[in-house]
Write an enzyme that holds these catalytic residues in place. Sequence first.
Site, PDB file in Angstrom:
ATOM      1  N   LYS A 118       0.807  -1.209   0.000  1.00  0.00           N
ATOM      2  CA  LYS A 118       0.000   0.000   0.000  1.00  0.00           C
ATOM      3  C   LYS A 118       0.843   1.263   0.000  1.00  0.00           C
ATOM      4  CE  LYS A 118      -3.793  -2.206  -0.272  1.00  0.00           C
ATOM      5  NZ  LYS A 118      -3.213  -3.489  -0.669  1.00  0.00           N
ATOM      6  N   GLU A 201      -3.218   6.778   7.908  1.00  0.00           N
ATOM      7  CA  GLU A 201      -3.825   7.593   6.867  1.00  0.00           C
ATOM      8  C   GLU A 201      -4.878   8.491   7.514  1.00  0.00           C
ATOM      9  OE1 GLU A 201      -4.574   5.795   2.786  1.00  0.00           O
ATOM     10  OE2 GLU A 201      -6.600   5.935   3.595  1.00  0.00           O
ATOM     11  N   ARG A 293      -7.257  -7.386  -9.778  1.00  0.00           N
ATOM     12  CA  ARG A 293      -8.004  -8.619 -10.050  1.00  0.00           C
ATOM     13  C   ARG A 293      -9.411  -8.238 -10.481  1.00  0.00           C
ATOM     14  NH1 ARG A 293     -11.243  -8.156  -5.715  1.00  0.00           N
ATOM     15  NH2 ARG A 293     -10.365  -7.448  -3.739  1.00  0.00           N
TER      16      ARG A 293
END
Length: 449
Positions: A118, A201, A293
């Site tokens: 990430k 975050e 995906r």
Amino acid sequence: MTGLRRVLVANRGEIAVRIIRACHAADIEAVAVYSDADEHAQWVQMADDAVHIGRSAAQKSYLDPDALLKAARSTDVDAVHPGYGFLSENAAFARAIDEADLVFIGPPPAVLEQMGDKAAARRAAEAAGVPVVPGSGPITDPADAPRAALELGFPLLLKAAAGGGGRGIRTVRDVEELLDVLPGAQAEARSAFRDATIYLERAVPNARHVEVQLLADELGKVVHLFERDCSVQRRRQKLLEEAPAPALRETTRQTITSAAVRLAEHVGYRNAGTVEFLVDSDENFYFIEMNARVQVEHPITEAITGVDVVAEQLRIAGGAPLALDQDSIECRGVAIELRINAEDPARAFTPTPGDVTALHLPGGPGVRVDTGISQGDRISPFYDSLIAKLICWGTDRQQAYARARQALAEFHVEGVASTVALHRRLTSNAELADGPVHTMWLEKVLADD
């Protein structure tokens, strides 16, 4: 037609059924895999061949790369489709498939590595000029977390660096709470992703969760299939999705889809993928992550565009260039997807494994049901609790939701508790019908009951 001849479907449940159908429509043979628990499953019966890969526990079967590679080699396939979940975003598995001279139906291993980290994904987004939520770098030493948190300012989200799907996320409002939840978050990250690294975050209040569906071919051409709103969530797990995102300004739609395409081009993306964003009340948007995906909610994109996402995955993996041009892809109508899970909403969405003693699926214009479950099957405690996905399309939101209400009235599951009754309430909720709602909306609705 594609360049593929025979594909191993390295997954289970409704996505295995979905992939097998797409293979057969393209005259490709499909090989299923199954654990002890899934020996008599629907997708096993549908496939041209099937291979037992281990015990019921996912770690002993669907998460065992050696077992899947052995199955691929023994069945003379030329490609492996990982579906979603399990090993679908595992760079080491994708690399092992490549090294076995097989085609991994997904992005290159290097892209999976970059977007699966990430912190690296955030750096890539910044380099591509895509806005990101202010955050820290990777944190491995818990002693570094308070300083990073104070620099960013509270409230914050604590996230697993190798995570996805909402796993390992904690909201923290001060240093004391951060220190309290940090050990548990790292333990969950280590268990789920084999990596305890976390990052911080800044929280975006009242944010919507909006994602952009992409397709990219081996020549580097990237197109978007518009966006989806996935803000109706419980415990950060999606429950209801809608495409296109309601009440999104056209300028925002154009900017956010362009940003997603730009990121895919920057990282050299291939095959199908989704870029996820938070959108605040002023329609400022921020990159969250890239799901490298096919997504659970891809059917609603298919409903509004007429593009078969899984068929395109097979074509791209077979070496065919995208036949789609961005200007030719149109957004028509509105589609919603309702995840029918074997869970009890009255007990904090506790999974309810057991035998499905009765199952009646709805139909009618604009109604689609994707499932890997039949009446008499067992919902296993070893895997995700999804029973089916109900997809309803209409020319506008009013018709889509009306069709969903009718379909839910016909949808009956017996033997296990399910989310059907909750979805009946949600699709009749005036606040949701007016749209849009934020990611904490459902929790507030449930808390007010």
